[in-house]
Enzyme design. Structure first.
Site, mmCIF file in Angstrom:
data_model
loop_
_atom_site.group_PDB
_atom_site.id
_atom_site.type_symbol
_atom_site.label_atom_id
_atom_site.label_comp_id
_atom_site.label_asym_id
_atom_site.label_seq_id
_atom_site.Cartn_x
_atom_site.Cartn_y
_atom_site.Cartn_z
ATOM 1 N N LYS A 102 -64.993 -173.709 -47.376
ATOM 2 C CA LYS A 102 -65.505 -172.995 -46.204
ATOM 3 C C LYS A 102 -65.791 -174.034 -45.015
ATOM 4 C CE LYS A 102 -68.280 -169.721 -46.576
ATOM 5 N NZ LYS A 102 -69.859 -168.779 -46.845
ATOM 6 N N GLU A 122 -66.574 -183.110 -53.002
ATOM 7 C CA GLU A 122 -65.573 -183.123 -54.149
ATOM 8 C C GLU A 122 -64.331 -182.540 -53.728
ATOM 9 O OE1 GLU A 122 -69.878 -182.451 -55.456
ATOM 10 O OE2 GLU A 122 -68.637 -181.770 -53.980
ATOM 11 N N GLY A 139 -70.022 -168.353 -51.939
ATOM 12 C CA GLY A 139 -68.724 -168.958 -52.701
ATOM 13 C C GLY A 139 -68.699 -168.061 -54.040
ATOM 14 N N ARG A 140 -70.118 -167.883 -54.672
ATOM 15 C CA ARG A 140 -70.011 -167.516 -56.001
ATOM 16 C C ARG A 140 -69.314 -165.870 -56.148
ATOM 17 N NH1 ARG A 140 -74.845 -168.895 -54.510
ATOM 18 N NH2 ARG A 140 -76.644 -167.707 -54.711
ATOM 19 N N GLU A 178 -77.123 -169.668 -60.343
ATOM 20 C CA GLU A 178 -77.094 -170.091 -58.977
ATOM 21 C C GLU A 178 -77.911 -169.006 -58.056
ATOM 22 O OE1 GLU A 178 -74.305 -173.043 -56.958
ATOM 23 O OE2 GLU A 178 -73.834 -171.147 -55.992
ATOM 24 N N HIS A 229 -68.039 -168.795 -85.940
ATOM 25 C CA HIS A 229 -68.168 -170.098 -86.760
ATOM 26 C C HIS A 229 -68.589 -171.238 -85.885
ATOM 27 C CE1 HIS A 229 -65.533 -168.044 -89.532
ATOM 28 N NE2 HIS A 229 -65.093 -167.425 -88.523
ATOM 29 N N LYS A 253 -76.491 -183.396 -53.673
ATOM 30 C CA LYS A 253 -75.222 -183.888 -52.900
ATOM 31 C C LYS A 253 -75.870 -184.963 -51.834
ATOM 32 C CE LYS A 253 -73.007 -179.446 -52.365
ATOM 33 N NZ LYS A 253 -72.365 -178.166 -51.665
#
Length: 549
Positions: free
Chosen positions: A212, A218, A273-274, A359, A390, A510
């Site tokens: 954005k 990153e 974002g999410r 979040e 399993h 950050k």
């Protein structure tokens, strides 16, 4: 009715106290007794809507529990808060923003205004541009710098700019173009990009950079590395314009990177974002499945939005799901939720939900900054069935912790042999039965189990679960499922009085990372002013780094 102020005292409210008293009376009643007492329990606690069949009957609750939880929802103003979200009020109070992921799937012609701008019109204009671009790439009309057809798409993002598109591609792979290869890069660990591009030809590769701000450390680090890789192979800086597009709100930074702003698809402040996989962040999804299937995905989201807005509370899937999360967490002491999709296509769905839920609701203060005195934000985790059976199901059945489970299954397979799919669904159904009812010592003895093994083989049962079934996993169903969890998370946040749409806890790490990186890279021995452990770690890495050629 005005919205409940965020400082409203939750645990001292009459609705909360009624639930607390009910828990004392009810908590010792096992599931098998609840079923014995009410032959119609399954019908009572099963809701079918928006293409989903959801069985809540194996949850540890009763009709009285539901009534008290719905009273809590009324007292906390869940429906009023939902109406405020849908009309574009700034319900993200700490950032002063509207929360309008619901506008991303609103039908054309609907009007929702933010600061005097009709955001639905903007959304549909963007969807039209996305469709034109995707059709051009899929038809071979959009070509790379050297004139070759695009065959590889690499999405570069992190958090919601990666988890949503990566999950959606995996989930809808049966609907994707098989002659196109899709890769997703998010980790700042350089090996992520190296492995994603190792077998690709830059002349046939398109990068989608999703940020954005176009300043996410990153994402921009990986984007610059991808740019260098592309230019190195193609030998021309001008190649960037034909091999990179952006999803961003920062045209200036996009242009500085070398991307033509005509190939920038917008994001808005009112999309977190999410909550963005159905925005332009879903460009890779649309490239994979095509604009028509992407429209089906949006229709699934919209179907659940409409259900959440209009269904009566006692039949409202996201509302009930959110209230059960509160009941399990705050009254029955559950600390986590296992999401168990019986579909390999949904392998990334639990990871996607981790960000969506944790979040959003991993908060320790209410909206006015008052520390909470109750649990918020249960831990979400999971793996596809039957693999988990399993692995960690042993703890689910016989461990000391109670973990509510969400089982997700589909009645129609996508290409798998029918009998093999029968086995898959049989396992889903059997696991929910085993968790709910277990096996007693008396049953084991009646089967002839040696006495020395009886205690080891007892499964106490009484482990709560919800089962979600749909006809098949298609784009519409995926949208419906995601929106179900979105609105469940919203419901929990309103009950707890927290802001489900900010993420200030992400920022501290950050900021410190930027500072530590500068200290690691400093040519001189800059004095370190962190705690002793952090100083020692930086010093050790500095020393190692200086010893390397």
């Amino acid at each position: 009715m005005s919205l409940i102020p965020p400082s409203a005292d939750l645990t001292r409210s009459a609705a909360w106290q009624a639930l607390r008293a009910h828990r004392v009376q009810f908590a010792q009643t096992p599931l098998h007794t609840l079923f014995d007492q009410d032959p119609g329990r399954t019908r009572e606690f099963t809701v079918e809507a928006a293409g989903l069949y959801v069985d809540f009957s194996k949850q540890r609750w009763s009709a009285e529990t539901r009534r008290l939880l719905l009273e809590l929802a009324r007292a906390r103003g869940v429906q009023e808060h939902a109406a405020a979200m849908f009309r574009g009020d700034a319900i993200n109070r700490t950032e002063g923003r509207a929360v309008l992921h619901v506008a991303l799937r609103a039908p054309q012609g609907e009007k929702i205004e933010v600061d005097g701008v009709d955001v639905v019109a903007e959304v549909h204009a963007t969807l039209k541009r996305m469709a034109q671009f995707c059709n051009a790439v899929r038809a071979g009309e959009w070509r790379g710098h050297s004139g070759q057809t695009i065959r590889n798409i690499v999405n570069i993002g992190i958090g919601g700019s990666d988890l949503g598109p990566a999950m959606a591609y995996q989930a809808l792979r049966a609907y994707s173009r098989r002659d196109l290869r899709f890769r997703f890069v998010s980790n700042v660990d350089g090996s992520d990009l190296v492995e994603a591009t190792r077998d690709l030809d830059a002349a046939e590769t398109l990068f989608i950079v999703c940020s954005k701000s176009f300043g996410t450390l990153e994402t921009l680090t990986n984007a610059r590395a991808a740019r260098a890789w592309c230019v190195r192979q193609l030998g021309d800086e001008r190649a960037v314009a034909k091999h990179f597009v952006a999803v961003s709100a920062n045209a200036e930074k996009v242009a500085a990177f070398g991307i033509d702003v005509a190939h920038m698809f917008p994001l808005w402040d009112w999309v977190g974002g999410r909550y963005s996989m159905d925005s332009a962040i879903g460009l890779s999804t649309m490239l994979a499945i095509g604009p028509d299937h992407f429209a089906d995905l949006l229709a699934g989201f919209r179907a659940m939005d409409e259900h959440f807005q209009s269904a009566p509370p006692e039949r409202n899937l996201p509302l009930l799901m959110g209230l059960l999360a509160v009941w399990n967490s705050n009254f029955l002491g559950a600390e986590s939720v296992a999401v168990l999709p019986y579909s390999e296509y949904l392998a990334r769905f639990p990871a996607y939900l981790q960000q969506l839920t944790m979040e959003s609701n991993g908060k320790r203060v209410t909206q006015d900054g008052t520390p909470v005195d109750y649990a918020t934000g249960p831990i979400y985790w999971g793996e596809p069935g039957t693999n988990g059976q399993h692995s960690f199901y042993q703890l689910l059945h016989q461990g000391t912790r109670t973990v509510p489970c969400d089982f997700i299954g589909f009645m129609r397979p996508l290409g798998a042999p029918a009998r093999q799919h029968d086995l898959l669904i049989a396992n889903l159904i059997a696991q929910s039965e085993a968790l709910a009812f277990g096996k007693t010592a008396e049953q084991l003895r009646a089967e002839g189990t040696p006495e020395a093994l009886v205690a080891h083989r007892v499964c106490p049962g009484n482990r709560p679960s919800t089962t979600i079934l749909a006809e098949r996993l298609d784009p519409r169903t995926l949208g419906t499922l995601v929106a179900l969890y979105e609105h469940s998370v919203f419901t929990q946040g309103v009950i707890w009085g927290i802001d489900s749409f900010d993420q200030w806890g992400v920022e501290l790490g950050k900021q410190l990372a930027a500072r530590v990186q500068a200290e690691i890279s400093a040519e001189d021995a800059t004095p370190l002013t962190h705690d002793p452990s952090t100083n020692a770690l930086i010093a050790r890495y500095r020393t190692f780094r200086k010893q390397q050629p």
